[in-house]
Motif scaffolding. Structure first.
Motif, short mmCIF file in Angstrom:
data_model
loop_
_atom_site.label_atom_id
_atom_site.label_comp_id
_atom_site.label_asym_id
_atom_site.label_seq_id
_atom_site.Cartn_x
_atom_site.Cartn_y
_atom_site.Cartn_z
N ALA A 135 0.82 -1.21 0.00
CA ALA A 135 0.00 0.00 0.00
C ALA A 135 0.85 1.26 0.00
N GLU A 136 1.99 1.23 0.68
CA GLU A 136 2.85 2.41 0.73
C GLU A 136 3.46 2.70 -0.64
N GLU A 137 3.87 1.66 -1.38
CA GLU A 137 4.42 1.86 -2.72
C GLU A 137 3.40 2.51 -3.64
N VAL A 138 2.16 2.06 -3.56
CA VAL A 138 1.11 2.62 -4.41
C VAL A 138 0.76 4.03 -3.97
N ALA A 139 0.64 4.26 -2.66
CA ALA A 139 0.24 5.57 -2.15
C ALA A 139 1.28 6.64 -2.47
N ARG A 140 2.54 6.26 -2.51
CA ARG A 140 3.60 7.22 -2.83
C ARG A 140 3.78 7.40 -4.34
N GLY A 141 3.07 6.64 -5.16
CA GLY A 141 3.16 6.78 -6.60
C GLY A 141 4.42 6.19 -7.21
N GLN A 142 5.08 5.29 -6.49
CA GLN A 142 6.35 4.74 -6.97
C GLN A 142 6.16 3.71 -8.07
N VAL A 143 4.97 3.13 -8.18
CA VAL A 143 4.75 2.03 -9.14
C VAL A 143 3.63 2.37 -10.11
N PHE A 144 3.33 3.65 -10.31
CA PHE A 144 2.25 4.03 -11.22
C PHE A 144 2.51 3.55 -12.65
N ASP A 145 3.76 3.70 -13.12
CA ASP A 145 4.06 3.31 -14.50
C ASP A 145 3.81 1.82 -14.72
N ASN A 146 4.25 1.00 -13.78
CA ASN A 146 4.04 -0.45 -13.91
C ASN A 146 2.55 -0.80 -13.86
N ILE A 147 1.82 -0.14 -12.96
CA ILE A 147 0.39 -0.42 -12.83
C ILE A 147 -0.35 -0.05 -14.12
N GLU A 148 -0.02 1.11 -14.68
CA GLU A 148 -0.71 1.56 -15.90
C GLU A 148 -0.42 0.64 -17.08
N LYS A 149 0.83 0.20 -17.23
CA LYS A 149 1.17 -0.71 -18.33
C LYS A 149 0.47 -2.05 -18.18
N GLN A 150 0.51 -2.61 -16.98
CA GLN A 150 -0.14 -3.90 -16.75
C GLN A 150 -1.66 -3.78 -16.89
#
Length: 253
Positions: A135-150
């Motif tokens: 949850a912390e990785e998502v809340a800080r926006g660190q993995v937005f690029d990976n989430i959007e591509k997937q």
């Protein structure tokens, strides 16, 4: 002022109508029924012709890019916390990639319902994607690029048979759970307190602590004047020691 077609265009449209000619706007398509069954699709822009003896015009479908935003709530992450995510979504619809009966239903469907169908497939894709990240990785926006591509890859696999293609899905906002929000607020408050404490001199901090102790002792029945006197003497001694330690030695005459 509304844009009206030129006179020649209106004349051709009027003249060609008895012979089966009609016009399709840009980024639109028209379903054609043959013997009252959906048979094929005519794409715009331009004039098209149907066989008036066997064919009739079906509903018109928009094939250009459409956009909407949607908030997905209660998405579980790797550590068990549930987040909310808001996305800006762009999509296109191609009636030739699905059954024409399905395309006709989509054409007569309200746009809100159509977008809800897309959002349901996207939520199904997000459930498996966010389970990999904390949850912390998502809340800080660190993995937005990976989430959007997937999300584009997984959601398009679920929507292909409907003739829908998502061209982009941009993460706009994270809605953290109350537990994670309280944790972030606690960390931020501690940082503020630390910075504020650095601005005080040691004597100011000692006076504040002494005032707190005096009030506490007075509440338990001890004379406030006696306690205040003792602490004032202590503060004076400490200030003298601090000045003696920090001040340079005096020169002997």
């Amino acid at each position: 002022m509304e844009n009206t077609p030129p006179p020649l265009f209106r004349f051709l449209e009027w003249l060609g109508k008895p012979f089966g000619y009609y016009y399709i706007p840009e980024n639109h398509a028209r379903l054609i029924r043959r013997m009252e069954q959906y048979h094929h699709v005519h794409r715009g822009p331009g004039f098209r012709r149907i066989n008036t003896l066997m064919e009739t015009l079906g509903p018109i479908v928009k094939t250009g890019i459409e956009a909407f935003s949607h908030q997905f709530d209660n998405l579980p992450t790797r550590d068990g916390l549930q987040l909310g995510l808001r996305f800006a979504i762009n999509y296109t619809f191609d009636p030739e990639k699905t059954k024409l009966t399905t395309a006709a239903k989509f054409a007569n469907m309200p746009r809100e319902v159509f977008c809800e169908i897309i959002a349901n497939r996207m939520r199904r894709a997000l459930l498996s994607i966010l389970a990999v990240y904390s949850a912390e990785e998502v809340a800080r926006g660190q993995v937005f690029d990976n989430i959007e591509k997937q999300l584009l890859e997984n959601a398009n696999q679920l929507l292909t048979f409907l003739g829908i293609t998502i061209s982009s899905a941009l993460a706009l906002q994270v809605i953290p759970p109350e537990k994670l929000k309280a944790r972030f607020e606690g960390v931020a408050q501690r940082r503020i307190n630390i910075e504020a404490t650095r601005d005080y001199q040691s004597s100011d901090v000692n006076r504040a602590l002494a005032a707190e102790l005096i009030e506490g002792i007075a509440d338990h029945g001890v004379s406030a004047d006696h306690a205040s006197f003792n602490f004032n003497e202590m503060l004076k001694d400490e200030e003298q020691q601090t000045r003696t330690f920090l001040s340079p030695p005096k020169k002997k005459k």
